[in-house]
Design a protein around this motif. Structure first.
Motif, PDB file in Angstrom:
ATOM      1  N   ASP A 144      21.982  47.275 114.019  1.00 30.94           N
ATOM      2  CA  ASP A 144      21.772  48.651 113.584  1.00 30.94           C
ATOM      3  C   ASP A 144      20.336  49.105 113.812  1.00 30.94           C
ATOM      4  O   ASP A 144      20.091  50.214 114.274  1.00 30.94           O
ATOM      5  CB  ASP A 144      22.139  48.779 112.098  1.00 30.94           C
ATOM      6  N   ILE A 145      19.385  48.246 113.491  1.00 35.97           N
ATOM      7  CA  ILE A 145      17.988  48.662 113.600  1.00 35.97           C
ATOM      8  C   ILE A 145      17.600  48.894 115.048  1.00 35.97           C
ATOM      9  O   ILE A 145      16.778  49.768 115.356  1.00 35.97           O
ATOM     10  CB  ILE A 145      17.050  47.620 112.941  1.00 35.97           C
ATOM     11  N   VAL A 146      18.192  48.155 115.987  1.00 37.77           N
ATOM     12  CA  VAL A 146      17.875  48.351 117.403  1.00 37.77           C
ATOM     13  C   VAL A 146      18.381  49.708 117.877  1.00 37.77           C
ATOM     14  O   VAL A 146      17.690  50.418 118.622  1.00 37.77           O
ATOM     15  CB  VAL A 146      18.463  47.206 118.257  1.00 37.77           C
ATOM     16  N   ARG A 147      19.584  50.083 117.437  1.00 40.45           N
ATOM     17  CA  ARG A 147      20.113  51.394 117.820  1.00 40.45           C
ATOM     18  C   ARG A 147      19.242  52.518 117.260  1.00 40.45           C
ATOM     19  O   ARG A 147      18.975  53.504 117.953  1.00 40.45           O
ATOM     20  CB  ARG A 147      21.553  51.535 117.333  1.00 40.45           C
ATOM     21  N   GLU A 148      18.798  52.373 116.017  1.00 37.95           N
ATOM     22  CA  GLU A 148      17.966  53.426 115.437  1.00 37.95           C
ATOM     23  C   GLU A 148      16.530  53.364 115.956  1.00 37.95           C
ATOM     24  O   GLU A 148      15.842  54.397 116.003  1.00 37.95           O
ATOM     25  CB  GLU A 148      18.002  53.331 113.910  1.00 37.95           C
ATOM     26  N   TRP A 149      16.082  52.199 116.365  1.00 40.04           N
ATOM     27  CA  TRP A 149      14.794  52.098 117.061  1.00 40.04           C
ATOM     28  C   TRP A 149      14.829  52.918 118.339  1.00 40.04           C
ATOM     29  O   TRP A 149      13.858  53.622 118.671  1.00 40.04           O
ATOM     30  CB  TRP A 149      14.490  50.629 117.367  1.00 40.04           C
ATOM     31  N   ALA A 150      15.955  52.847 119.054  1.00 42.91           N
ATOM     32  CA  ALA A 150      16.095  53.627 120.289  1.00 42.91           C
ATOM     33  C   ALA A 150      16.066  55.130 119.988  1.00 42.91           C
ATOM     34  O   ALA A 150      15.454  55.909 120.733  1.00 42.91           O
ATOM     35  CB  ALA A 150      17.391  53.250 121.003  1.00 42.91           C
ATOM     36  N   VAL A 151      16.714  55.542 118.887  1.00 45.69           N
ATOM     37  CA  VAL A 151      16.676  56.957 118.493  1.00 45.69           C
ATOM     38  C   VAL A 151      15.237  57.366 118.190  1.00 45.69           C
ATOM     39  O   VAL A 151      14.776  58.452 118.587  1.00 45.69           O
ATOM     40  CB  VAL A 151      17.590  57.202 117.279  1.00 45.69           C
ATOM     41  N   ALA A 152      14.505  56.505 117.489  1.00 44.53           N
ATOM     42  CA  ALA A 152      13.109  56.806 117.165  1.00 44.53           C
ATOM     43  C   ALA A 152      12.265  56.892 118.432  1.00 44.53           C
ATOM     44  O   ALA A 152      11.308  57.689 118.501  1.00 44.53           O
ATOM     45  CB  ALA A 152      12.549  55.740 116.221  1.00 44.53           C
ATOM     46  N   ARG A 153      12.591  56.114 119.443  1.00 48.29           N
ATOM     47  CA  ARG A 153      11.870  56.201 120.716  1.00 48.29           C
ATOM     48  C   ARG A 153      12.103  57.558 121.385  1.00 48.29           C
ATOM     49  O   ARG A 153      11.190  58.112 122.011  1.00 48.29           O
ATOM     50  CB  ARG A 153      12.314  55.076 121.641  1.00 48.29           C
ATOM     51  N   TYR A 154      13.325  58.081 121.261  1.00 55.88           N
ATOM     52  CA  TYR A 154      13.591  59.434 121.761  1.00 55.88           C
ATOM     53  C   TYR A 154      12.650  60.437 121.085  1.00 55.88           C
ATOM     54  O   TYR A 154      12.041  61.279 121.743  1.00 55.88           O
ATOM     55  CB  TYR A 154      15.047  59.819 121.484  1.00 55.88           C
ATOM     56  N   VAL A 155      12.566  60.341 119.762  1.00 59.88           N
ATOM     57  CA  VAL A 155      11.707  61.272 119.017  1.00 59.88           C
ATOM     58  C   VAL A 155      10.258  61.079 119.420  1.00 59.88           C
ATOM     59  O   VAL A 155       9.505  62.059 119.589  1.00 59.88           O
ATOM     60  CB  VAL A 155      11.897  61.065 117.503  1.00 59.88           C
ATOM     61  N   GLN A 156       9.852  59.844 119.587  1.00 59.91           N
ATOM     62  CA  GLN A 156       8.471  59.558 119.974  1.00 59.91           C
ATOM     63  C   GLN A 156       8.121  60.219 121.306  1.00 59.91           C
ATOM     64  O   GLN A 156       6.987  60.658 121.513  1.00 59.91           O
ATOM     65  CB  GLN A 156       8.270  58.045 120.062  1.00 59.91           C
ATOM     66  N   GLU A 157       9.090  60.322 122.203  1.00 59.91           N
ATOM     67  CA  GLU A 157       8.861  60.936 123.502  1.00 59.91           C
ATOM     68  C   GLU A 157       9.168  62.432 123.505  1.00 59.91           C
ATOM     69  O   GLU A 157       9.174  63.067 124.564  1.00 59.91           O
ATOM     70  CB  GLU A 157       9.695  60.225 124.569  1.00 59.91           C
ATOM     71  N   GLY A 158       9.435  62.989 122.316  1.00 62.86           N
ATOM     72  CA  GLY A 158       9.639  64.422 122.210  1.00 62.86           C
ATOM     73  C   GLY A 158      11.007  64.897 122.657  1.00 62.86           C
ATOM     74  O   GLY A 158      11.178  66.087 122.960  1.00 62.86           O
ATOM     75  N   ARG A 159      12.004  64.005 122.686  1.00 63.69           N
ATOM     76  CA  ARG A 159      13.362  64.380 123.091  1.00 63.69           C
ATOM     77  C   ARG A 159      14.265  64.451 121.865  1.00 63.69           C
ATOM     78  O   ARG A 159      14.131  63.655 120.937  1.00 63.69           O
ATOM     79  CB  ARG A 159      13.921  63.381 124.095  1.00 63.69           C
ATOM     80  N   ILE A 168      17.294  58.919 128.242  1.00 68.80           N
ATOM     81  CA  ILE A 168      16.290  57.946 128.699  1.00 68.80           C
ATOM     82  C   ILE A 168      17.058  56.737 129.237  1.00 68.80           C
ATOM     83  O   ILE A 168      17.753  56.046 128.470  1.00 68.80           O
ATOM     84  CB  ILE A 168      15.367  57.525 127.548  1.00 68.80           C
ATOM     85  N   PRO A 169      17.007  56.476 130.539  1.00 70.20           N
ATOM     86  CA  PRO A 169      17.886  55.467 131.150  1.00 70.20           C
ATOM     87  C   PRO A 169      17.822  54.096 130.494  1.00 70.20           C
ATOM     88  O   PRO A 169      18.858  53.456 130.264  1.00 70.20           O
ATOM     89  CB  PRO A 169      17.393  55.418 132.609  1.00 70.20           C
ATOM     90  N   GLU A 170      16.619  53.617 130.178  1.00 70.52           N
ATOM     91  CA  GLU A 170      16.508  52.266 129.617  1.00 70.52           C
ATOM     92  C   GLU A 170      16.995  52.171 128.178  1.00 70.52           C
ATOM     93  O   GLU A 170      17.221  51.075 127.657  1.00 70.52           O
ATOM     94  CB  GLU A 170      15.064  51.763 129.700  1.00 70.52           C
ATOM     95  N   LEU A 171      17.189  53.309 127.513  1.00 75.23           N
ATOM     96  CA  LEU A 171      17.671  53.312 126.127  1.00 75.23           C
ATOM     97  C   LEU A 171      19.142  53.682 126.022  1.00 75.23           C
ATOM     98  O   LEU A 171      19.822  53.279 125.072  1.00 75.23           O
ATOM     99  CB  LEU A 171      16.840  54.283 125.283  1.00 75.23           C
ATOM    100  N   GLY A 172      19.632  54.467 126.972  1.00 74.55           N
ATOM    101  CA  GLY A 172      21.020  54.925 126.922  1.00 74.55           C
ATOM    102  C   GLY A 172      21.182  56.069 125.929  1.00 74.55           C
ATOM    103  O   GLY A 172      20.217  56.517 125.298  1.00 74.55           O
ATOM    104  N   PRO A 173      22.410  56.558 125.759  1.00 74.62           N
ATOM    105  CA  PRO A 173      22.662  57.658 124.819  1.00 74.62           C
ATOM    106  C   PRO A 173      22.247  57.276 123.396  1.00 74.62           C
ATOM    107  O   PRO A 173      22.494  56.148 122.959  1.00 74.62           O
ATOM    108  CB  PRO A 173      24.178  57.873 124.917  1.00 74.62           C
ATOM    109  N   PRO A 174      21.600  58.181 122.678  1.00 77.72           N
ATOM    110  CA  PRO A 174      21.076  57.839 121.337  1.00 77.72           C
ATOM    111  C   PRO A 174      22.168  57.772 120.273  1.00 77.72           C
ATOM    112  O   PRO A 174      23.007  58.653 120.173  1.00 77.72           O
ATOM    113  CB  PRO A 174      20.109  58.985 121.046  1.00 77.72           C
ATOM    114  N   GLU A 175      22.136  56.702 119.477  1.00 78.79           N
ATOM    115  CA  GLU A 175      23.085  56.517 118.374  1.00 78.79           C
ATOM    116  C   GLU A 175      22.526  57.216 117.136  1.00 78.79           C
ATOM    117  O   GLU A 175      22.124  56.574 116.148  1.00 78.79           O
ATOM    118  CB  GLU A 175      23.272  55.026 118.109  1.00 78.79           C
ATOM    119  N   ALA A 176      22.504  58.545 117.177  1.00 76.71           N
ATOM    120  CA  ALA A 176      21.807  59.340 116.154  1.00 76.71           C
ATOM    121  C   ALA A 176      22.686  59.571 114.930  1.00 76.71           C
ATOM    122  O   ALA A 176      23.004  60.700 114.567  1.00 76.71           O
ATOM    123  CB  ALA A 176      21.355  60.671 116.750  1.00 76.71           C
TER     124      ALA A 176
END
Length: 424
Positions: free
Chosen positions: A34-49, A89-97
């Motif tokens: 779970d934390i990895v999926r939400e880490w990826a969502v946070a990376r989206y936010v970090q990049e302004g997406r 973001i290709p390396e993260l895939g669709p965000p599990e928001a």
């Protein structure tokens, strides 16, 4: 408890942590944590997406608006509409928001700074290990007197043993879930020995998982602890506004997008009321919302009527309600720990109770029932066992309320507990 016995318990705990860490590393599958999926969502936010509108559009393209066919959804689809592919973001895939923006607001300036999922998972694992010890200490403050004849030994160590024997604690650690964090934070919120700013901040963080937090959120409400509540709301709102600012969204529309995403992920869970109401929803759609909200209202009324009862008893009732009232995974069974301690014989005051073998049996049955091999097994014996536990969960939910009312009538709940904590 002798020094040698404490060393033995510490050694068992260390071995248990080591085994879990090895199991996580061996199995890999970081995307299942779970934390990895939400880490990826946070990376989206970090990049302004914006992860919320993107996740919503992906779900609508695959399942339609509000999932009219009622298909079971466990993950964000990998197929992305043509017009939104550039936003992925290709390396993260669709965000599990699936978590609220406030939760991602806490992760973006912290865990999202780690550049890969393995680092994020490792950091969360270490945090969870520390929190298991904190959880045992906080439960020892809430239930300071173990049952006779265990009261001569260290209360913290006995509760730590109970915790590592309880399957949802292991599942939360192994799957890197948020349940342990929220449970620990809510124990802080409910402990008046912490300052009100600390309790309020803990509440703000705990709201990252509102489905389990809501019944426990009622505890400071019924006691009118307005400073704690106001601080919690401000902290969580600030995290939400931070996310809105980073992705350039209007906060309310962003929040609506999150709600739209979350609706796709309502499922039966395991041993919850949703297992009973979801099959009825095709014929009576309103039961999906009315029944859980009714249970929440009953919880609120009961807590308010007995607001002067010992905090441990009210937390026990709210914890059972938190697990039962809506969809949850097996890891959320961790919120049953206060109730299980009480049934085994732990007491919130200084008078020890008799050890209960019935309570120990309930603990054992639930610990087995929450095992993955039991939950996912097609064998008839486990199918029958699961149904017996479903009925048992209804009985435990009702019994928690009946016993509180009974003890109130007998005058057992008129004076709040005043016992000092016993951590060792």
């Amino acid at each position: 408890m002798s020094r040698g016995w404490r060393i033995a318990v510490a050694a068992v705990f260390s071995a248990w942590v080591g085994w879990t860490a090895w199991d996580v590393r061996r199995s890999g599958n970081y995307d299942e944590r779970d934390i990895v999926r939400e880490w990826a969502v946070a990376r989206y936010v970090q990049e302004g997406r914006d992860p919320y509108s993107l996740a919503k559009d992906i779900l609508i393209a695959r399942y339609g608006v509000a999932n009219p066919k009622g298909e079971w959804v466990s993950r964000i689809p990998t197929e992305v509409p043509e017009e939104r592919r550039a936003d992925v973001i290709p390396e993260l895939g669709p965000p599990e928001a699936t978590y609220p923006p406030g939760a991602i607001g806490f992760l973006t300036p912290t865990l999202a700074l780690l550049g890969d999922p393995a680092s994020a998972l490792g950091a969360w694992f270490v945090l969870d290990v520390v929190l298991i010890l904190v959880l045992a200490a906080l439960l020892a403050r809430m239930w300071p007197t173990p049952p006779s004849p265990l009261e001569r030994a260290g209360n913290f160590w006995w509760i730590l043993i109970v915790a590592i024997l309880y399957t949802p604690v292991y599942t939360t650690l192994e799957r890197a879930q948020f349940s342990l964090v929220v449970m620990t934070l809510m124990l802080v919120v409910d402990d008046p020995r912490f300052s009100w700013p600390a309790r309020g901040a803990a509440l703000g963080f705990a709201l990252m998982k509102p489905s389990v937090c809501l019944p426990l959120f009622l505890l400071p409400v019924i006691r009118r602890e307005w400073r704690v509540l106001a601080t919690g709301v401000v902290v969580h709102a600030a995290a939400t506004l931070y996310v809105a600012y980073r992705i350039g969204r209007e906060p309310f529309s962003m929040f609506r997008d999150w709600l739209a995403v979350a609706r796709y992920f309502l499922s039966a869970g395991m041993y919850t009321i949703q297992e009973w109401v979801l099959p009825l929803s095709t014929r009576v759609p309103w039961v999906v919302s009315v029944v859980p909200l009714t249970l929440l209202a009953v919880c609120a009324i009961t807590l308010y009527r007995h607001r002067n009862a010992p905090r441990a008893r009210l937390f026990s009732l709210a914890g059972v309600t938190a697990v039962f009232w809506t969809y949850h995974g097996t890891y959320d069974g961790i919120f049953l720990l206060p109730m299980l301690l009480r049934r085994i014989g732990w007491s919130p005051d200084s008078s020890p109770k008799r050890f209960s073998w019935v309570g120990l049996a309930i603990f054992g049955v639930l610990s087995v029932a929450y095992m993955d091999r039991v939950v996912g097994s097609p064998l008839p014996v486990w199918h029958a066992f699961r149904w017996s536990v479903r009925l048992g969960m209804i009985a435990l939910f009702v019994l928690e309320y009946v016993e509180l009312e009974r003890d109130a009538r007998r005058g057992f709940l008129t004076t709040p507990a005043k016992a000092e904590p016993a951590l060792a």
